[in-house]
Design an enzyme around this catalytic site. Structure first.
Site, mmCIF file in Angstrom:
data_model
loop_
_atom_site.group_PDB
_atom_site.id
_atom_site.type_symbol
_atom_site.label_atom_id
_atom_site.label_comp_id
_atom_site.label_asym_id
_atom_site.label_seq_id
_atom_site.Cartn_x
_atom_site.Cartn_y
_atom_site.Cartn_z
ATOM 1 N N SER A 249 0.834 -1.198 0.000
ATOM 2 C CA SER A 249 0.000 0.000 0.000
ATOM 3 C C SER A 249 0.871 1.251 0.000
ATOM 4 O O SER A 249 2.051 1.187 -0.336
ATOM 5 C CB SER A 249 -0.954 -0.019 1.194
ATOM 6 O OG SER A 249 -1.968 0.952 1.030
ATOM 7 N N ASN A 250 0.298 2.383 0.352
ATOM 8 C CA ASN A 250 1.048 3.642 0.349
ATOM 9 C C ASN A 250 0.591 4.523 1.509
ATOM 10 O O ASN A 250 -0.281 4.144 2.279
ATOM 11 C CB ASN A 250 0.889 4.348 -1.004
ATOM 12 C CG ASN A 250 -0.569 4.638 -1.312
ATOM 13 O OD1 ASN A 250 -1.224 5.394 -0.607
ATOM 14 N ND2 ASN A 250 -1.093 4.004 -2.359
ATOM 15 N N ASP A 251 1.168 5.707 1.597
ATOM 16 C CA ASP A 251 0.968 6.581 2.762
ATOM 17 C C ASP A 251 -0.300 7.423 2.759
ATOM 18 O O ASP A 251 -0.494 8.234 3.658
ATOM 19 C CB ASP A 251 2.156 7.546 2.878
ATOM 20 C CG ASP A 251 3.363 6.882 3.500
ATOM 21 O OD1 ASP A 251 3.163 6.000 4.356
ATOM 22 O OD2 ASP A 251 4.487 7.249 3.129
#
Ligand code: C5P
Length: 220
Positions: free
Chosen positions: A29-31
């Site tokens: 995933s990402n931030d």
């Protein structure tokens, strides 16, 4: 901004980073915090719109007048939007969609082995949600976001054209107090055949209102 300007309109907003599963307990995933998407959903609801928030983040308070649809991956996000697409007047893609996903999802937890210290993941490209929807577009006003770390205007202009958007909201995520996870954001708005409009740094709540205000004149 006068009230009730989205009365009778349906607005779909996406929020959060997509989670691309590797196995039952792991994902890529990402931030993205989902803050911008939630603020936009709230601002659209304040204008009387029927709001559908398609989000990977669901531990936040759902704004009044907003229906939450929980998704995980880019593919699920695309399906959730497509199911509702014909009924939409506006779609705002504030979600950070993963460009790639694991080529296979392991049914069981992936084990480490004693015979190798290195493992590689095979990734395949996710569908581009906005590009896919652009092909099915009728009345829908489509708005995208672009997080860039370099050559903001050049890269964002390319995305505006490539994804056939009515508006692209570009921000420089190389600076800490704006973009991903921050409560403030400083963006430049791009629209076809219009000079870029740089907005000052402001809270995501204020920015959401500013964006909704600029979406209103784009509605047929
Ligand atoms: O990742 P990218 O910079 O291309 O994202 C720009 C816009 O396109 C964002 O609004 C994002 O939500 C959307 N996007 C998408 N499908 C993807 C990747 C991004 O709709 N697979």
């Amino acid at each position: 901004l006068m009230n009730g300007q989205l009365q009778g309109r349906t607005v779909l907003v996406t929020a959060g980073g997509t989670k691309e599963r590797l196995d039952p307990v792991r994902f890529i995933s990402n931030d993205s915090s989902g803050k911008m998407g939630y603020a936009l959903a709230s601002a659209a609801a304040d204008q009387g719109a029927k709001v559908i928030l398609v989000s990977t983040i669901h531990d936040r308070a759902i704004p009044a007048g907003v229906t939450l649809v929980q998704v995980e991956s880019a593919q699920e996000m695309l399906t959730a939007i497509q199911q509702r697409f014909a009924t939409l007047d506006v779609i705002i893609m504030a979600a950070a969609v993963a460009d790639f996903r694991p080529a296979t999802v392991a049914e069981q937890k992936i084990k480490k082995t004693t015979d190798n210290d290195r493992m590689s993941l095979s990734l395949i490209k996710n569908p581009d949600i906005l590009k896919t929807l652009a092909r099915q577009r009728e009345q829908q006003v489509m708005v995208g976001f672009a997080a860039e770390t370099q050559q903001l205007i050049e890269n964002a202009t390319h995305k505006l054209t490539e994804k056939q958007l009515a508006m692209l909201v570009a921000n420089d995520v190389s600076k800490k107090d704006r973009g991903f996870n921050a409560d403030t954001n400083e963006v430049t708005i791009l629209r076809p055949h219009q000079a870029p409009e740089a907005l000052p740094m402001m809270s995501k709540t204020a920015l959401a209102e500013a964006l909704i205000e600029r979406i209103l004149p784009l509605l047929p």
